[in-house]
Design a protein around this motif. Structure first.
Motif, PDB file in Angstrom:
ATOM      1  N   GLN A 204      -5.301  -0.379   9.870  1.00  0.00           N
ATOM      2  CA  GLN A 204      -5.924  -0.945  11.074  1.00  0.00           C
ATOM      3  C   GLN A 204      -6.810  -2.137  10.716  1.00  0.00           C
ATOM      4  N   LEU A 205      -7.559  -2.013   9.618  1.00  0.00           N
ATOM      5  CA  LEU A 205      -8.407  -3.123   9.185  1.00  0.00           C
ATOM      6  C   LEU A 205      -7.564  -4.330   8.771  1.00  0.00           C
ATOM      7  N   LEU A 206      -6.442  -4.080   8.104  1.00  0.00           N
ATOM      8  CA  LEU A 206      -5.561  -5.180   7.717  1.00  0.00           C
ATOM      9  C   LEU A 206      -4.985  -5.883   8.949  1.00  0.00           C
ATOM     10  N   GLU A 207      -4.609  -5.084   9.946  1.00  0.00           N
ATOM     11  CA  GLU A 207      -4.057  -5.676  11.169  1.00  0.00           C
ATOM     12  C   GLU A 207      -5.100  -6.535  11.875  1.00  0.00           C
ATOM     13  N   ILE A 208      -6.352  -6.049  11.918  1.00  0.00           N
ATOM     14  CA  ILE A 208      -7.429  -6.831  12.535  1.00  0.00           C
ATOM     15  C   ILE A 208      -7.644  -8.132  11.764  1.00  0.00           C
ATOM     16  N   SER A 209      -7.588  -8.058  10.431  1.00  0.00           N
ATOM     17  CA  SER A 209      -7.782  -9.253   9.608  1.00  0.00           C
ATOM     18  C   SER A 209      -6.674 -10.266   9.853  1.00  0.00           C
ATOM     19  N   GLN A 210      -5.427  -9.779   9.957  1.00  0.00           N
ATOM     20  CA  GLN A 210      -4.315 -10.694  10.202  1.00  0.00           C
ATOM     21  C   GLN A 210      -4.412 -11.331  11.587  1.00  0.00           C
ATOM     22  N   ARG A 211      -4.804 -10.551  12.586  1.00  0.00           N
ATOM     23  CA  ARG A 211      -4.955 -11.115  13.932  1.00  0.00           C
ATOM     24  C   ARG A 211      -6.054 -12.176  13.951  1.00  0.00           C
ATOM     25  N   SER A 212      -7.151 -11.912  13.257  1.00  0.00           N
ATOM     26  CA  SER A 212      -8.249 -12.879  13.222  1.00  0.00           C
ATOM     27  C   SER A 212      -7.833 -14.154  12.499  1.00  0.00           C
ATOM     28  N   THR A 213      -7.063 -13.998  11.422  1.00  0.00           N
ATOM     29  CA  THR A 213      -6.581 -15.173  10.694  1.00  0.00           C
ATOM     30  C   THR A 213      -5.652 -16.004  11.569  1.00  0.00           C
TER      31      THR A 213
ATOM     32  N   LEU B 174       0.835  -1.199   0.000  1.00  0.00           N
ATOM     33  CA  LEU B 174       0.000   0.000   0.000  1.00  0.00           C
ATOM     34  C   LEU B 174       0.875   1.257   0.000  1.00  0.00           C
ATOM     35  N   PRO B 175       0.433   2.296  -0.683  1.00  0.00           N
ATOM     36  CA  PRO B 175       1.210   3.549  -0.682  1.00  0.00           C
ATOM     37  C   PRO B 175       1.220   4.183   0.706  1.00  0.00           C
ATOM     38  N   HIS B 176       2.190   5.058   0.904  1.00  0.00           N
ATOM     39  CA  HIS B 176       2.368   5.672   2.221  1.00  0.00           C
ATOM     40  C   HIS B 176       1.203   6.571   2.612  1.00  0.00           C
ATOM     41  N   ASP B 177       0.498   7.096   1.614  1.00  0.00           N
ATOM     42  CA  ASP B 177      -0.602   8.005   1.942  1.00  0.00           C
ATOM     43  C   ASP B 177      -1.926   7.269   2.161  1.00  0.00           C
ATOM     44  N   THR B 178      -1.857   5.934   2.273  1.00  0.00           N
ATOM     45  CA  THR B 178      -3.076   5.168   2.556  1.00  0.00           C
ATOM     46  C   THR B 178      -3.611   5.564   3.928  1.00  0.00           C
ATOM     47  N   PRO B 179      -4.920   5.756   4.051  1.00  0.00           N
ATOM     48  CA  PRO B 179      -5.490   6.154   5.348  1.00  0.00           C
ATOM     49  C   PRO B 179      -5.149   5.137   6.439  1.00  0.00           C
ATOM     50  N   PRO B 180      -4.857   5.601   7.650  1.00  0.00           N
ATOM     51  CA  PRO B 180      -4.528   4.681   8.759  1.00  0.00           C
ATOM     52  C   PRO B 180      -5.614   3.647   9.027  1.00  0.00           C
ATOM     53  N   ALA B 181      -6.855   3.993   8.752  1.00  0.00           N
ATOM     54  CA  ALA B 181      -7.947   3.048   9.015  1.00  0.00           C
ATOM     55  C   ALA B 181      -7.789   1.780   8.187  1.00  0.00           C
ATOM     56  N   VAL B 182      -7.209   1.902   6.987  1.00  0.00           N
ATOM     57  CA  VAL B 182      -7.004   0.724   6.141  1.00  0.00           C
ATOM     58  C   VAL B 182      -5.976  -0.208   6.776  1.00  0.00           C
TER      59      VAL B 182
END
Length: 422
Positions: free
Chosen positions: A229-238, A219-227
């Motif tokens: 955060q969602l990826l981190e939640i998805s990885q933790r759930s996996t 993801l580019p550096h200017d991607t919103p932090p919420a994205v």
């Protein structure tokens, strides 16, 4: 007549005493009711009344048939010796019943031991007097044979009952055996099914986790932090699904197959140091101080080092998760009464008394953990399984001065040994 010295008795008991007043007719006498009045009078005239205190052995199995007895009062136990030397109770005889008739008729040694259960009075007819009495009064002999016939019929009924009970037990045993085999087959199928499910889940979960990681790094550096955060939640759930499937498989495998543990001397100090080393980063990130208190000459119990390492890792990770910033955790070990006792003590919120018996069950997790990863509620259940498989115990209690919790487990020590090599 029967002499006092010929009457066997329990050591310490007095010999039977003769009543000089002579015998009297018992109140209820089934045997005497089977004979005529003149036969009854002749029988009682030939008898002596002997008194036996409770516990007295009247005669032993194998003794000569020297007398016929009629119970006047009290109660007599009839005992039979078996192969292991322990007597078997055949029954009791009460007032009016005869004893010793079988050996007297067959002129064979007594087939049972007679013991006075209460203070007992017996009408005693000497063996030499009985043939003359029976010849003069045949009704006495017929009545005795009638009693003997009734008892043989009772024995037949008892044997039939025993045979029926044995058949019933055999049928129940066959049912239990079949049920055990069915349960074993169910456990095997359950284990194999779990293995297939975990295998089928592991590959897609690994792929999903890898794709999420690649996406996060691309993801580019200017991607919103919420994205992010969602990826981190998805990885933790996996990862949580992966951990859950692995724990379920290992738990089911141990329950179904009773997996054999390794058996070698355990270096408890080395296992504790390994657990602290692996948890050091987690403790530092949580600002929790780890301390070790293990004596150098600790005895080495026998066990599976890999399984015990996981127990220590689980206990230490739990302690860090529930200990607030600035808290302390002490991992200690010491010998206690032929066991090695290992404890993990934290300064967390503690565990309510009503919850202490539940936390070692499956899928039980108490609120209040500081770790960002949700627990599965299987860690302490696994710890209990492993410790019990080693012949030890595990429990939780309040920490010093009722601050925090202290998890304790014990491992038996066969004999004191030098500490094992790390």
């Amino acid at each position: 007549m029967l002499e006092e010295g010929n009457v066997p008795r329990v050591p310490g008991q007095e010999a039977p005493e003769r009543d000089p007043a002579g015998p009297s007719t018992p109140a209820a006498a089934p045997f005497l009711d089977r004979i005529k009045e003149e036969e009854r009078v002749a029988l009682l005239a030939s008898a002596h009344l002997d008194q036996y205190p409770a516990g007295t052995v009247i005669c032993h199995e194998g003794d000569a048939p020297n007398a016929l007895y009629i119970v006047h009062s009290g109660r007599v136990a009839v005992l039979k010796e078996v192969q292991d030397g322990h007597p078997v109770l055949l029954g009791y005889r009460g007032p009016g019943e005869i004893l010793g008739e079988m050996s007297l008729v067959a002129q064979q040694p007594r087939s049972a031991t007679l013991v006075a259960m209460d203070d007992t009075a017996l009408l005693h007819i000497a063996a030499p007097d009985f043939p003359h009495l029976a010849a003069a009064y045949p009704g006495i002999y017929r009545a005795m044979l009638s009693v003997l016939s009734d008892r043989l019929q009772e024995a037949d009924v008892a044997r039939t009952t025993v045979v029926q009970e044995e058949r019933g037990l055999a049928q129940r045993l066959e049912m239990v055996t079949g049920e055990a085999e069915r349960l074993a087959e169910m456990a095997r199928v359950h284990k194999e099914t779990l293995e297939l499910v975990v295998h089928d889940l592991r590959t897609p979960l690994t792929v999903i986790n890898g794709c999420l990681d690649m996406l996060r790094h691309s993801l580019p550096h200017d991607t919103p932090p919420a994205v992010f955060q969602l990826l981190e939640i998805s990885q933790r759930s996996t990862q949580r699904l992966t951990d859950l499937s692995e724990c379920l498989l290992e738990t089911a495998k141990r329950e179904a197959t009773k997996e054999e543990l390794g058996h070698r001397p355990l270096n408890i100090g080395g296992l504790v140091e390994n657990a602290v080393e692996c948890s050091w980063a987690m403790a530092r990130g949580s600002n929790v101080d780890l301390q070790i208190q293990v004596p150098p000459n600790l005895p080495a119990p026998q066990g599976d080092p890999a399984q015990l390492q996981r127990v220590l890792d689980n206990l230490l990770e739990n302690a860090i998760s529930y200990t607030p910033s600035g808290g302390q955790i002490l991992i200690a070990a010491l010998p206690v009464n032929g066991e090695v006792q290992v404890s993990v003590t934290d300064t967390g919120p503690g565990i309510p008394p009503e919850q202490r018996h539940r936390i070692f069950e499956r899928f039980v997790r108490l609120p209040g953990a500081r770790s960002r990863r949700d627990g599965l509620g299987l860690g302490l259940y696994f710890c209990r399984q492993v410790i019990q498989a080693h012949g030890g115990r595990i429990w939780v209690e309040p920490g010093p001065e009722n601050v925090g919790s202290r998890f304790v487990f014990t491992l038996p020590v066969e004999q004191a040994k030098e500490p094992a090599d790390a």
